[in-house]
Design a protein around this motif. Structure first.
Motif, PDB file in Angstrom:
ATOM      1  N   ALA A  82       0.837  -1.207   0.000  1.00 38.55           N
ATOM      2  CA  ALA A  82       0.000   0.000   0.000  1.00 38.55           C
ATOM      3  C   ALA A  82       0.870   1.255   0.000  1.00 38.55           C
ATOM      4  N   GLN A  83       1.933   1.253   0.800  1.00 37.26           N
ATOM      5  CA  GLN A  83       2.852   2.394   0.836  1.00 37.26           C
ATOM      6  C   GLN A  83       3.539   2.588  -0.519  1.00 37.26           C
ATOM      7  N   GLN A  84       3.950   1.496  -1.139  1.00 34.60           N
ATOM      8  CA  GLN A  84       4.617   1.573  -2.443  1.00 34.60           C
ATOM      9  C   GLN A  84       3.677   2.146  -3.503  1.00 34.60           C
ATOM     10  N   ILE A  85       2.435   1.693  -3.506  1.00 33.89           N
ATOM     11  CA  ILE A  85       1.462   2.201  -4.480  1.00 33.89           C
ATOM     12  C   ILE A  85       1.179   3.674  -4.217  1.00 33.89           C
ATOM     13  N   ALA A  86       1.066   4.070  -2.943  1.00 35.79           N
ATOM     14  CA  ALA A  86       0.843   5.479  -2.615  1.00 35.79           C
ATOM     15  C   ALA A  86       1.997   6.344  -3.130  1.00 35.79           C
ATOM     16  N   THR A  87       3.208   5.838  -3.052  1.00 36.68           N
ATOM     17  CA  THR A  87       4.364   6.563  -3.580  1.00 36.68           C
ATOM     18  C   THR A  87       4.264   6.681  -5.098  1.00 36.68           C
ATOM     19  N   GLN A  88       3.805   5.634  -5.773  1.00 37.60           N
ATOM     20  CA  GLN A  88       3.615   5.691  -7.221  1.00 37.60           C
ATOM     21  C   GLN A  88       2.520   6.688  -7.592  1.00 37.60           C
ATOM     22  N   ILE A  89       1.473   6.771  -6.774  1.00 39.50           N
ATOM     23  CA  ILE A  89       0.422   7.768  -7.001  1.00 39.50           C
ATOM     24  C   ILE A  89       1.037   9.156  -6.938  1.00 39.50           C
TER      25      ILE A  89
END
Length: 139
Positions: A82-89
């Protein structure tokens, strides 16, 4: 043209539908929606996913620019994902100004709230939220 509805978008002279812009711009990262699946089983089957919602904003004084406050909530089985995807966002949204997101010219993007884990009584729920201000003129 939006890949979701198959009709010309954005409508000439209208402000963008920011949730639709977000879905178009973030789906390459992972499945993105504005409404969560109706059951827990369908939600679990769709993970990871991003829920994109306009939570505020307004037109400027002369109704030239629409400012949207957008919330992006990442649902995942693991906090790290979830943190990784938020960073990609973050990387994606901050790259939008001055570009066209599936036909919508974005004027400004600014992070309002960085990666923030949403606490839940169920420790297995892993959700991370990030919020942005997005501006665009009539298209």
């Amino acid at each position: 043209m939006s890949v979701l509805l198959g009709e010309p978008y954005p409508a000439l002279g209208e402000f963008p539908d920011w949730e639709r812009v977000a879905i178009d711009g973030l789906t390459p990262i992972t499945y993105t929606c504005s409404t969560l699946p109706p059951t827990d089983d369908l939600l679990q089957a769709a993970l990871p996913l991003i829920q994109a919602r306009r939570i505020g904003g307004k037109l400027d004084l002369n109704a030239i620019t629409d400012t949207a406050i957008m919330s992006f909530v990442v649902y995942s089985l693991k906090r790290s994902q979830a943190q990784q995807i938020a960073t990609q966002i973050r990387e994606a949204v901050l790259s939008w100004p001055g570009t066209s997101v599936n036909g919508v010219l974005v004027d400004w993007a600014e992070e309002r709230i960085g990666n923030q884990e949403i606490a839940d009584m169920d420790q297995l729920n892993r959700t991370v939220e990030v919020c942005f201000r997005l501006d665009a003129r009539r298209q």
